[in-house]
Design an enzyme around this catalytic site. Structure first.
Site, short mmCIF file in Angstrom:
data_model
loop_
_atom_site.label_atom_id
_atom_site.label_comp_id
_atom_site.label_asym_id
_atom_site.label_seq_id
_atom_site.Cartn_x
_atom_site.Cartn_y
_atom_site.Cartn_z
N ARG A 31 0.83 -1.20 0.00
CA ARG A 31 0.00 0.00 0.00
C ARG A 31 0.87 1.26 0.00
O ARG A 31 1.88 1.33 0.70
CB ARG A 31 -0.95 -0.01 1.20
CG ARG A 31 -1.92 -1.17 1.13
CD ARG A 31 -3.08 -1.08 2.09
NE ARG A 31 -3.79 -2.36 2.08
CZ ARG A 31 -4.68 -2.73 1.17
NH1 ARG A 31 -5.01 -1.90 0.20
NH2 ARG A 31 -5.27 -3.91 1.22
N ASP A 32 0.44 2.23 -0.82
CA ASP A 32 1.17 3.49 -0.92
C ASP A 32 1.13 4.22 0.44
O ASP A 32 0.10 4.25 1.11
CB ASP A 32 0.55 4.37 -2.01
CG ASP A 32 1.47 5.50 -2.44
OD1 ASP A 32 1.94 5.46 -3.59
OD2 ASP A 32 1.73 6.40 -1.62
N ASN A 89 4.03 6.22 -14.02
CA ASN A 89 4.61 7.52 -14.37
C ASN A 89 6.03 7.34 -14.88
O ASN A 89 6.76 6.48 -14.37
CB ASN A 89 4.63 8.43 -13.14
CG ASN A 89 3.23 8.72 -12.61
OD1 ASN A 89 2.30 8.92 -13.38
ND2 ASN A 89 3.08 8.70 -11.29
N VAL A 98 10.03 7.92 -7.53
CA VAL A 98 10.85 6.76 -7.18
C VAL A 98 11.26 6.09 -8.48
O VAL A 98 10.41 5.64 -9.26
CB VAL A 98 10.09 5.77 -6.27
CG1 VAL A 98 10.98 4.55 -5.97
CG2 VAL A 98 9.66 6.45 -4.97
N HIS A 102 7.03 1.07 -11.23
CA HIS A 102 5.94 0.56 -10.41
C HIS A 102 4.62 0.98 -11.02
O HIS A 102 4.49 2.10 -11.53
CB HIS A 102 6.03 1.09 -8.98
CG HIS A 102 6.25 2.56 -8.88
ND1 HIS A 102 7.49 3.14 -9.08
CD2 HIS A 102 5.39 3.58 -8.67
CE1 HIS A 102 7.38 4.45 -8.97
NE2 HIS A 102 6.11 4.76 -8.72
P1 5GP Z 1 5.78 7.91 -8.32
O1 5GP Z 1 5.62 9.34 -7.85
O2 5GP Z 1 7.23 7.57 -8.51
O3 5GP Z 1 4.93 7.51 -9.49
O4 5GP Z 1 5.24 7.02 -7.13
C1 5GP Z 1 5.97 6.81 -5.95
C2 5GP Z 1 4.99 6.48 -4.87
O5 5GP Z 1 5.68 5.89 -3.79
C3 5GP Z 1 4.26 7.70 -4.30
O6 5GP Z 1 2.86 7.55 -4.50
C4 5GP Z 1 4.64 7.70 -2.83
O7 5GP Z 1 3.57 8.06 -1.98
C5 5GP Z 1 5.09 6.26 -2.60
N1 5GP Z 1 6.09 6.09 -1.55
C6 5GP Z 1 7.21 6.83 -1.39
N2 5GP Z 1 7.93 6.37 -0.34
C7 5GP Z 1 7.23 5.29 0.14
C8 5GP Z 1 7.47 4.38 1.23
O8 5GP Z 1 8.47 4.47 1.94
N3 5GP Z 1 6.55 3.42 1.43
C9 5GP Z 1 5.42 3.31 0.65
N4 5GP Z 1 4.58 2.31 0.96
N5 5GP Z 1 5.17 4.14 -0.38
C10 5GP Z 1 6.06 5.12 -0.63
#
Ligand code: 5GP
Ligand code: ZN
Length: 116
Positions: A31-32, A89, A98, A102
């Protein structure tokens, strides 16, 4: 950036605790930490691939397995019939923060289109 430098590689390795909802040979899902919908799950390949731009022919089965995971998790979360969104993304303009690919699986509310 790979291995010990990458947040999602650390989660895959079990070095950071997360709320894991799915595991397979090729991927995990959890989960995010900052959910944008009642269900917001991240589906992450065990293998480090930084962005969509780094996906090669050899990764096709792996990337396909991410969608198989999305289908399975959506069913478990009760989203299959109502609907859900799967998003990946790529790079900064799309909001990637990140750099380990994903899928975002979002559901449990009505999602607007186009996205912001
Ligand atoms: P992006 O912005 O790269 O498409 O998505 C990265 C996602 O990772 C974001 O929605 C963010 O909330 C989530 N995220 C970042 N750090 C962590 C973490 O330490 N644990 C979890 N479960 N989600 C994370
Ligand atoms: Zn990684």
């Amino acid at each position: 950036m790979t291995g010990t430098d990458c947040l999602f590689c650390k989660i895959v390795a079990g070095d950071i605790a997360t709320d894991i909802v799915y595991e397979s040979d090729t991927a995990i899902a959890f989960r995010d930490i900052n959910p944008q919908a009642p269900t917001h799950v991240l589906i992450v390949p065990r293998q480090h691939i930084a962005t969509i731009n780094d996906i090669d022919d050899e990764h096709q089965a792996l990337v396909g397995s991410l969608f198989a995971a999305a289908k399975s998790i959506a069913a478990t979360e009760g989203l299959s019939d109502d609907g859900y969104r799967v998003v990946m993304n790529c790079n900064e303009a799309a909001g990637q923060t990140v750099f380990h690919i994903h899928l975002h699986l979002l559901g449990g509310r009505t999602l607007t289109w186009p996205p912001g």
